[in-house]
Write a protein that holds these residues in place. Structure first.
Motif, short mmCIF file in Angstrom:
data_model
loop_
_atom_site.label_atom_id
_atom_site.label_comp_id
_atom_site.label_asym_id
_atom_site.label_seq_id
_atom_site.Cartn_x
_atom_site.Cartn_y
_atom_site.Cartn_z
N GLU A 155 -96.40 -4.40 -83.67
CA GLU A 155 -94.99 -4.74 -83.94
C GLU A 155 -94.63 -6.13 -83.45
OE1 GLU A 155 -92.80 -1.57 -82.11
OE2 GLU A 155 -93.65 -0.07 -83.44
N ILE A 156 -95.33 -6.61 -82.42
CA ILE A 156 -95.10 -7.96 -81.91
C ILE A 156 -96.44 -8.67 -81.77
CG2 ILE A 156 -92.94 -7.42 -80.71
CD1 ILE A 156 -94.53 -7.40 -78.07
N ASP A 157 -96.39 -10.00 -81.77
CA ASP A 157 -97.62 -10.77 -81.58
C ASP A 157 -97.85 -11.01 -80.09
OD1 ASP A 157 -95.95 -12.91 -80.82
OD2 ASP A 157 -96.19 -13.96 -82.74
N ALA A 158 -98.87 -11.76 -79.76
CA ALA A 158 -99.23 -12.01 -78.37
C ALA A 158 -98.17 -12.80 -77.61
CB ALA A 158 -100.57 -12.73 -78.30
N GLU A 159 -97.26 -13.42 -78.33
CA GLU A 159 -96.19 -14.18 -77.68
C GLU A 159 -94.91 -13.37 -77.57
OE1 GLU A 159 -95.90 -18.18 -78.07
OE2 GLU A 159 -98.07 -18.38 -78.10
N THR A 164 -93.71 -9.20 -85.58
CA THR A 164 -94.70 -9.56 -86.60
C THR A 164 -94.09 -9.53 -88.00
OG1 THR A 164 -95.48 -7.29 -86.62
CG2 THR A 164 -96.72 -8.87 -85.27
N ALA A 165 -93.02 -8.77 -88.17
CA ALA A 165 -92.30 -8.73 -89.46
C ALA A 165 -90.80 -8.89 -89.14
CB ALA A 165 -92.56 -7.42 -90.18
N PRO A 166 -90.38 -10.13 -88.81
CA PRO A 166 -89.02 -10.34 -88.31
C PRO A 166 -87.90 -9.97 -89.27
CG PRO A 166 -90.09 -12.44 -88.77
CD PRO A 166 -91.12 -11.37 -88.92
N TYR A 167 -88.19 -9.88 -90.55
CA TYR A 167 -87.11 -9.59 -91.50
C TYR A 167 -87.29 -8.24 -92.17
CZ TYR A 167 -86.34 -14.48 -90.68
OH TYR A 167 -86.12 -15.68 -90.05
#
Length: 83
Positions: free
Chosen positions: A68-72, A76-79
Motif C-alpha cells: 500500500e505504501i512504498d519504502a518512503e 503506491t496508488a495515491p488516486y
C-alpha cells in the motif's frame, strides 16, 4: 530508496529486536561524524534511518508489506487507481 529490509540487512519476518540491532550496527558504521569525507555513507545512513523508522512503526510496516505504501511511506496508488 531500496527496500527497507534490504537496507537494514534483515529478513522480512525480522522482529523488533533484530531490526534495532541491525540499525545500531549500521548507524555506528555509517554515521556522518565518522564519515565526513564520504557522502555515500551519509546517504546510506539516511536510507538506513528511514528504513528503521518505517519497520518499527507497526502500521507503516504492515502497509508496506501489503504494497500500500512504498519504502518512503508514500501511497503506491495515491488516486485510488491500480491493483
Amino acid at each position: 530508496m531500496i527496500d527497507p529490509y534490504q537496507a537494514l540487512g534483515v529478513a522480512k519476518g525480522a522482529n523488533e529486536k533484530e531490526i534495532k540491532s541491525a540499525y545500531r550496527k549500521l548507524a555506528k558504521e555509517l554515521h556522518p561524524d565518522k564519515n565526513k569525507d564520504n557522502p555515500k555513507a551519509t546517504e546510506r545512513f539516511s536510507d538506513v534511518t528511514r528504513a528503521y523508522d518505517l519497520l518499527l512503526d507497526k502500521d507503516k510496516r504492515a502497509q508496506f508489506d501489503r504494497g500500500e505504501i512504498d519504502a518512503e511511506g508514500n501511497p503506491t496508488a495515491p488516486y485510488g487507481f491500480g491493483g
